[in-house]
Design a protein around this motif. Structure first.
Motif, PDB file in Angstrom:
ATOM      1  N   ARG A  28     -44.900  67.869 -51.294  1.00  0.00           N
ATOM      2  CA  ARG A  28     -45.556  68.225 -50.033  1.00  0.00           C
ATOM      3  C   ARG A  28     -45.956  66.980 -49.253  1.00  0.00           C
ATOM      4  O   ARG A  28     -45.741  66.894 -48.031  1.00  0.00           O
ATOM      5  N   GLU A  29     -46.532  66.002 -49.943  1.00  0.00           N
ATOM      6  CA  GLU A  29     -47.003  64.796 -49.258  1.00  0.00           C
ATOM      7  C   GLU A  29     -45.849  64.064 -48.587  1.00  0.00           C
ATOM      8  O   GLU A  29     -46.000  63.515 -47.481  1.00  0.00           O
ATOM      9  N   THR A  30     -44.679  64.039 -49.229  1.00  0.00           N
ATOM     10  CA  THR A  30     -43.514  63.369 -48.657  1.00  0.00           C
ATOM     11  C   THR A  30     -43.033  64.082 -47.409  1.00  0.00           C
ATOM     12  O   THR A  30     -42.745  63.448 -46.382  1.00  0.00           O
ATOM     13  N   VAL A  31     -42.956  65.405 -47.476  1.00  0.00           N
ATOM     14  CA  VAL A  31     -42.494  66.180 -46.333  1.00  0.00           C
ATOM     15  C   VAL A  31     -43.435  66.006 -45.152  1.00  0.00           C
ATOM     16  O   VAL A  31     -43.015  65.713 -44.020  1.00  0.00           O
ATOM     17  N   VAL A  32     -44.716  66.169 -45.402  1.00  0.00           N
ATOM     18  CA  VAL A  32     -45.699  66.095 -44.323  1.00  0.00           C
ATOM     19  C   VAL A  32     -45.707  64.709 -43.692  1.00  0.00           C
ATOM     20  O   VAL A  32     -45.679  64.573 -42.457  1.00  0.00           O
ATOM     21  N   SER A  33     -45.722  63.671 -44.511  1.00  0.00           N
ATOM     22  CA  SER A  33     -45.780  62.314 -43.956  1.00  0.00           C
ATOM     23  C   SER A  33     -44.516  61.964 -43.195  1.00  0.00           C
ATOM     24  O   SER A  33     -44.566  61.284 -42.156  1.00  0.00           O
ATOM     25  N   THR A  34     -43.359  62.449 -43.669  1.00  0.00           N
ATOM     26  CA  THR A  34     -42.097  62.153 -42.984  1.00  0.00           C
ATOM     27  C   THR A  34     -42.042  62.844 -41.634  1.00  0.00           C
ATOM     28  O   THR A  34     -41.653  62.240 -40.620  1.00  0.00           O
ATOM     29  N   LEU A  35     -42.441  64.102 -41.580  1.00  0.00           N
ATOM     30  CA  LEU A  35     -42.436  64.823 -40.310  1.00  0.00           C
ATOM     31  C   LEU A  35     -43.389  64.184 -39.304  1.00  0.00           C
ATOM     32  O   LEU A  35     -43.050  63.991 -38.131  1.00  0.00           O
ATOM     33  N   ARG A  36     -44.571  63.849 -39.756  1.00  0.00           N
ATOM     34  CA  ARG A  36     -45.553  63.279 -38.845  1.00  0.00           C
ATOM     35  C   ARG A  36     -45.142  61.882 -38.381  1.00  0.00           C
ATOM     36  O   ARG A  36     -45.345  61.512 -37.209  1.00  0.00           O
ATOM     37  N   ALA A  37     -44.523  61.115 -39.271  1.00  0.00           N
ATOM     38  CA  ALA A  37     -44.027  59.793 -38.877  1.00  0.00           C
ATOM     39  C   ALA A  37     -42.928  59.927 -37.835  1.00  0.00           C
ATOM     40  O   ALA A  37     -42.854  59.130 -36.887  1.00  0.00           O
ATOM     41  N   ALA A  38     -42.069  60.932 -37.989  1.00  0.00           N
ATOM     42  CA  ALA A  38     -40.993  61.144 -37.018  1.00  0.00           C
ATOM     43  C   ALA A  38     -41.560  61.446 -35.634  1.00  0.00           C
ATOM     44  O   ALA A  38     -41.106  60.902 -34.622  1.00  0.00           O
ATOM     45  N   VAL A  39     -42.561  62.325 -35.584  1.00  0.00           N
ATOM     46  CA  VAL A  39     -43.171  62.668 -34.292  1.00  0.00           C
ATOM     47  C   VAL A  39     -43.810  61.433 -33.664  1.00  0.00           C
ATOM     48  O   VAL A  39     -43.665  61.177 -32.456  1.00  0.00           O
ATOM     49  N   GLU A  40     -44.518  60.656 -34.471  1.00  0.00           N
ATOM     50  CA  GLU A  40     -45.182  59.467 -33.944  1.00  0.00           C
ATOM     51  C   GLU A  40     -44.174  58.456 -33.402  1.00  0.00           C
ATOM     52  O   GLU A  40     -44.504  57.659 -32.513  1.00  0.00           O
ATOM     53  N   GLN A  41     -42.951  58.483 -33.915  1.00  0.00           N
ATOM     54  CA  GLN A  41     -41.928  57.559 -33.439  1.00  0.00           C
ATOM     55  C   GLN A  41     -41.043  58.164 -32.352  1.00  0.00           C
ATOM     56  O   GLN A  41     -40.019  57.597 -31.995  1.00  0.00           O
ATOM     57  N   GLY A  42     -41.451  59.321 -31.833  1.00  0.00           N
ATOM     58  CA  GLY A  42     -40.796  59.874 -30.659  1.00  0.00           C
ATOM     59  C   GLY A  42     -39.809  60.990 -30.904  1.00  0.00           C
ATOM     60  O   GLY A  42     -39.282  61.560 -29.949  1.00  0.00           O
ATOM     61  N   VAL A  43     -39.529  61.328 -32.157  1.00  0.00           N
ATOM     62  CA  VAL A  43     -38.635  62.451 -32.426  1.00  0.00           C
ATOM     63  C   VAL A  43     -39.350  63.744 -32.013  1.00  0.00           C
ATOM     64  O   VAL A  43     -40.499  63.970 -32.387  1.00  0.00           O
ATOM     65  N   ASN A  44     -38.657  64.595 -31.269  1.00  0.00           N
ATOM     66  CA  ASN A  44     -39.299  65.861 -30.897  1.00  0.00           C
ATOM     67  C   ASN A  44     -38.455  67.087 -31.215  1.00  0.00           C
ATOM     68  O   ASN A  44     -38.888  68.217 -30.961  1.00  0.00           O
ATOM     69  N   TYR A  45     -37.248  66.890 -31.787  1.00  0.00           N
ATOM     70  CA  TYR A  45     -36.403  68.039 -32.128  1.00  0.00           C
ATOM     71  C   TYR A  45     -36.254  68.103 -33.647  1.00  0.00           C
ATOM     72  O   TYR A  45     -35.810  67.135 -34.285  1.00  0.00           O
ATOM     73  N   PHE A  46     -36.609  69.259 -34.223  1.00  0.00           N
ATOM     74  CA  PHE A  46     -36.566  69.440 -35.667  1.00  0.00           C
ATOM     75  C   PHE A  46     -35.878  70.762 -35.997  1.00  0.00           C
ATOM     76  O   PHE A  46     -36.209  71.802 -35.425  1.00  0.00           O
ATOM     77  N   ASP A  47     -34.951  70.705 -36.938  1.00  0.00           N
ATOM     78  CA  ASP A  47     -34.195  71.880 -37.354  1.00  0.00           C
ATOM     79  C   ASP A  47     -34.774  72.411 -38.668  1.00  0.00           C
ATOM     80  O   ASP A  47     -34.704  71.743 -39.703  1.00  0.00           O
ATOM     81  N   VAL A  48     -35.358  73.600 -38.607  1.00  0.00           N
ATOM     82  CA  VAL A  48     -35.946  74.254 -39.778  1.00  0.00           C
ATOM     83  C   VAL A  48     -34.939  75.277 -40.267  1.00  0.00           C
ATOM     84  O   VAL A  48     -34.864  76.392 -39.762  1.00  0.00           O
ATOM     85  N   ILE A  49     -34.140  74.887 -41.260  1.00  0.00           N
ATOM     86  CA  ILE A  49     -32.954  75.685 -41.597  1.00  0.00           C
ATOM     87  C   ILE A  49     -33.232  76.795 -42.594  1.00  0.00           C
ATOM     88  O   ILE A  49     -32.579  77.837 -42.565  1.00  0.00           O
ATOM     89  N   PHE A  50     -34.205  76.625 -43.482  1.00  0.00           N
ATOM     90  CA  PHE A  50     -34.413  77.580 -44.565  1.00  0.00           C
ATOM     91  C   PHE A  50     -35.579  78.521 -44.280  1.00  0.00           C
ATOM     92  O   PHE A  50     -36.373  78.297 -43.358  1.00  0.00           O
TER      93      PHE A  50
END
Length: 374
Positions: A28-50
């Motif tokens: 959980r910690e890896t997923v949450v930190s990776t998503l939040r880091a992506a947003v902070e670096q300007g990523v705004n499109y995320f594909d939630v496949i499952f």
């Protein structure tokens, strides 16, 4: 980060989005930190496949408080059965699964709803008869999805989707692997003319393009059914892969899959790379011939009757062929169900859209990791 209009939707999307498929099974910690880091670096499109509850719950935690900063995409037809990915065209089940995803994400809508993983015309016809498309349109009209798109791996079905008038977006593999694929340029040009947004998945060729030299087999899903073989003469980097994809006509978003902050950093390094680091021109001569049958660990072959995680078994086997390390043995030993549980029912082979001969690979995994146990 640079942003661009996502086809005719009017949405402003980051040119690099994030596919979250490989976050499934991560802490959980890896997923949450990776998503939040992506947003902070300007990523705004995320594909939630499952649709698996734990996976979606981790997505919710990652995006908590950030919903107004992100574009979320979900997949209609991607459900779960017994904790495994399960694709269906049954409208009632698709609706229930999608609404559950919305509840778990704590959002009233997704920005893009993908008509999930269409690869053959008979599947399109089946979905039409089942009410699947009517459901998608209703969900859009009810405000639960802003725009519809079709995901898949083959050009013919993408052209059918565009001709149907149902969708504003398509998602398919675009990478150097299919640079010479007949018909690809025509499809991308069609999308550009009709302002159909193109989300390019698997820009790293399922990871197989990176840091590889020599002969390499390429699965037919990368080539819309064509089969070739490539010989890569020099190392290929994430920056070159993403620069190539984003240079193709019609492509709006490059969608690498990442599972950690280190993989996120490797993908986003392209944004800071110099012209020489991004230059892919010297690589293109390598991509001209292909052969089929390579696993991309997507688990479209599931569900397995005995609950083998076939994608993970294949991933570990591919890595073991390079170097059978103690950590790989430990990762295999930690699998809840080992390859030796296979009953050879053949259901996985029938579902695989990429021509992988799965059962012999399962036997190979048994020999490598279990010493030939049966």
């Amino acid at each position: 980060m640079n942003y661009t209009e996502l086809g005719r939707t009017g949405l402003d999307a980051s040119i690099i989005g994030i596919g979250t498929e490989h976050m499934r099974g991560q802490p959980r910690e890896t997923v949450v930190s990776t998503l939040r880091a992506a947003v902070e670096q300007g990523v705004n499109y995320f594909d939630v496949i499952f649709a698996m509850p734990e996976y979606v719950d981790y997505m919710r935690e990652g995006f908590q408080g950030l919903r107004d900063r992100v574009l979320l995409a979900a997949h209609l037809g991607s459900t779960d059965r017994g904790g495994q990915y399960y694709k269906t065209r049954t409208a009632k089940r698709c609706e229930s699964s999608f609404l559950n995803v919305l509840r778990r994400l704590e959002t009233e809508y997704v920005d893009v709803l993908w008509l999930h993983n269409f690869n053959v015309l008979k599947d399109w016809d089946r979905a039409s008869r089942s009410g699947f498309f009517d459901l998608a349109c209703r969900l859009r009209d009810e405000g639960k999805a802003r725009f519809l798109g079709t995901s898949g791996h083959y050009h013919g079905i993408m052209e059918t989707a565009i001709e149907s008038g149902l969708v504003d977006l398509i998602m398919l593999p675009v990478s150097m692997f299919n640079h010479a694929m007949p018909g690809r340029r025509a499809l991308l040009d069609l999308c550009a003319r009709q302002e159909i947004g193109v989300v390019a998945m698997k820009p790293f060729g399922g990871g197989k393009l990176l840091n590889r030299r020599g002969k390499l087999r390429v699965p037919k899903y990368q080539t819309s059914g064509e089969t070739f073989q490539v010989k890569i003469s020099s190392k290929v980097t994430p920056a070159q892969c993403l620069s190539y994809v984003l240079a193709q006509p019609g492509v709006t978003i490059a969608l690498p899959g990442v599972k950690s902050e280190s993989e996120l950093a490797a993908a986003l390094q392209m944004l800071e790379a110099g012209e020489a680091e991004r230059d892919f021109s010297g690589l293109l001569a390598d991509f001209g011939r292909y052969v089929e049958g390579e696993c991309t660990y997507c688990n479209h072959c599931l569900p397995c009757p005995v609950v083998i995680d076939i994608g993970q078994v294949n991933r570990l086997l591919d890595r073991a062929e390079l170097d059978l390390t103690p950590s790989l043995r430990a990762a295999y030993a930690a699998l809840p169900v080992k390859a030796s549980a296979c009953t050879e029912c053949g259901a996985c082979t029938k579902r695989c859209p990429f021509g992988v001969d799965i059962i012999p690979r399962i036997h190979q995994a048994v020999n490598v990791f279990e010493g030939g146990a049966t």
